[in-house]
Write a protein that holds these residues in place. Structure first.
Motif, mmCIF file in Angstrom:
data_model
loop_
_atom_site.group_PDB
_atom_site.id
_atom_site.type_symbol
_atom_site.label_atom_id
_atom_site.label_comp_id
_atom_site.label_asym_id
_atom_site.label_seq_id
_atom_site.Cartn_x
_atom_site.Cartn_y
_atom_site.Cartn_z
ATOM 1 N N ASN A 107 -3.837 -3.649 3.636
ATOM 2 C CA ASN A 107 -4.312 -4.063 2.309
ATOM 3 C C ASN A 107 -4.505 -2.864 1.400
ATOM 4 O O ASN A 107 -4.614 -1.726 1.860
ATOM 5 C CB ASN A 107 -5.686 -4.745 2.417
ATOM 6 N N SER A 108 -4.609 -3.122 0.115
ATOM 7 C CA SER A 108 -5.026 -2.092 -0.837
ATOM 8 C C SER A 108 -5.679 -2.792 -2.023
ATOM 9 O O SER A 108 -5.929 -3.998 -1.977
ATOM 10 C CB SER A 108 -3.818 -1.264 -1.279
ATOM 11 N N THR A 109 -5.970 -2.019 -3.073
ATOM 12 C CA THR A 109 -6.457 -2.593 -4.336
ATOM 13 C C THR A 109 -5.501 -2.158 -5.439
ATOM 14 O O THR A 109 -4.809 -1.141 -5.312
ATOM 15 C CB THR A 109 -7.865 -2.081 -4.683
ATOM 16 N N ASN A 117 -6.323 1.384 -6.503
ATOM 17 C CA ASN A 117 -5.808 2.420 -5.610
ATOM 18 C C ASN A 117 -4.318 2.673 -5.859
ATOM 19 O O ASN A 117 -3.862 3.820 -5.877
ATOM 20 C CB ASN A 117 -6.050 1.989 -4.156
ATOM 21 N N GLU A 118 -3.565 1.604 -6.084
ATOM 22 C CA GLU A 118 -2.115 1.764 -6.329
ATOM 23 C C GLU A 118 -1.856 2.403 -7.691
ATOM 24 O O GLU A 118 -0.927 3.176 -7.851
ATOM 25 C CB GLU A 118 -1.403 0.416 -6.192
ATOM 26 N N HIS A 138 -2.359 6.078 -6.813
ATOM 27 C CA HIS A 138 -1.627 6.797 -5.764
ATOM 28 C C HIS A 138 -0.211 6.309 -5.485
ATOM 29 O O HIS A 138 0.528 6.979 -4.781
ATOM 30 C CB HIS A 138 -2.411 6.721 -4.441
ATOM 31 N N ASN A 139 0.161 5.118 -5.967
ATOM 32 C CA ASN A 139 1.485 4.595 -5.590
ATOM 33 C C ASN A 139 2.588 5.375 -6.310
ATOM 34 O O ASN A 139 2.636 5.392 -7.545
ATOM 35 C CB ASN A 139 1.560 3.109 -5.953
ATOM 36 N N GLU A 143 -8.506 -6.778 -4.501
ATOM 37 C CA GLU A 143 -7.950 -6.374 -3.215
ATOM 38 C C GLU A 143 -6.790 -7.300 -2.880
ATOM 39 O O GLU A 143 -6.879 -8.505 -3.079
ATOM 40 C CB GLU A 143 -9.004 -6.457 -2.104
ATOM 41 N N ASN A 202 0.864 -1.174 0.000
ATOM 42 C CA ASN A 202 0.000 0.000 0.000
ATOM 43 C C ASN A 202 0.911 1.238 0.000
ATOM 44 O O ASN A 202 1.508 1.580 1.012
ATOM 45 C CB ASN A 202 -0.891 -0.053 1.249
ATOM 46 N N GLY A 203 1.085 1.858 -1.165
ATOM 47 C CA GLY A 203 1.897 3.070 -1.274
ATOM 48 C C GLY A 203 3.376 2.857 -1.514
ATOM 49 O O GLY A 203 4.136 3.827 -1.556
#
Ligand code: ZN
Ligand code: ZN
Length: 215
Positions: free
Chosen positions: A197-199, A202-203, A206-207, A189, A157-158
């Motif tokens: 966790n993340s999806t 999302n990455e 934002h990653n 996910e 995550n990130g």
């Protein structure tokens, strides 16, 4: 969801050992039992799980350190990682000494994994995706129906996995993420080796290392 997922953070590195259980049959696999195996067994018991195998994403000590002991205690086969991580398994005693972990045993996996292999968890099948870069033999476990993946230390995550170890490869890691994981879909996910966790969606947004907006 036809799977039940439980995470047990283990070792001083808070590595996310992951129990994946088939809801219908209660058969379960243990992904990356890095250590603290009594806590893993307590979690299995509290779920009423019937463990059938140990799966490994890669052979760093915080992911693989408890493998030999847990396999022996529960009489489980060891599945994975990819053969290219054998040198990390052979180096487990040195890894253990370097990081001040309890003494660990080497082991020989019952089965090495390759890209495209399938692993059965009760009535559910996990797809094996070879994602080198963090280590050469790193694999990811994925189930389409549940839109779930266990990605080990490939992506967080990130953040993304370190590549400053022997046989690490930053470019290869970026390709594994962009060409093999992101195409699985934004809604998938994932549980990663460390942290929340993340999806993939999302990455991608934002990653800072692999987002679509970068470069
Ligand atoms: Zn690692
Ligand atoms: Zn790790």
């Amino acid at each position: 969801m036809s799977l039940v997922i439980a995470v047990v953070p283990v070792t001083a590195f808070a590595q996310n050992c992951t129990i994946v259980m088939c809801k219908k049959t209660l058969e379960a696999v243990i992904i990356d039992p890095g250590g603290d195996i009594n806590r893993i067994i307590e979690q299995l018991d509290s779920m009423g799980a019937k463990p059938t195998k140990i799966l490994l994403t890669h052979a760093h000590i915080d992911h693989a350190g408890g493998t030999a002991a847990l396999a022996k205690q529960l009489s489980l086969p060891i599945i994975g990682p990819h053969k290219d991580d054998d040198f990390w398994i052979q180096a487990l005693p040195q890894q253990s000494a370097m990081f001040g972990f309890p003494a660990v045993e080497k082991f020989t996996p019952t089965q090495w994994l390759n890209d495209g292999d399938k692993v059965q968890v009760g009535d559910v099948e996990l797809d094996v995706i070879h994602c080198p870069g963090h280590t050469p033999g790193h694999v990811v476990f994925y189930n389409k129906e549940n839109q779930f993946a266990q990605v080990g230390d490939v992506i967080f995550n990130g953040s993304i996995g370190r590549t400053d170890f022997p046989k690490g490869n930053h470019q290869q890691l970026l390709e594994s993420i962009r060409e093999k994981l992101f195409p699985l879909g934004d809604n998938v996910e994932f549980v990663c080796g460390h942290g929340p966790n993340s999806t993939f969606g999302n990455e991608r947004l934002h990653n800072p290392f692999v987002s679509d907006h970068r470069g």
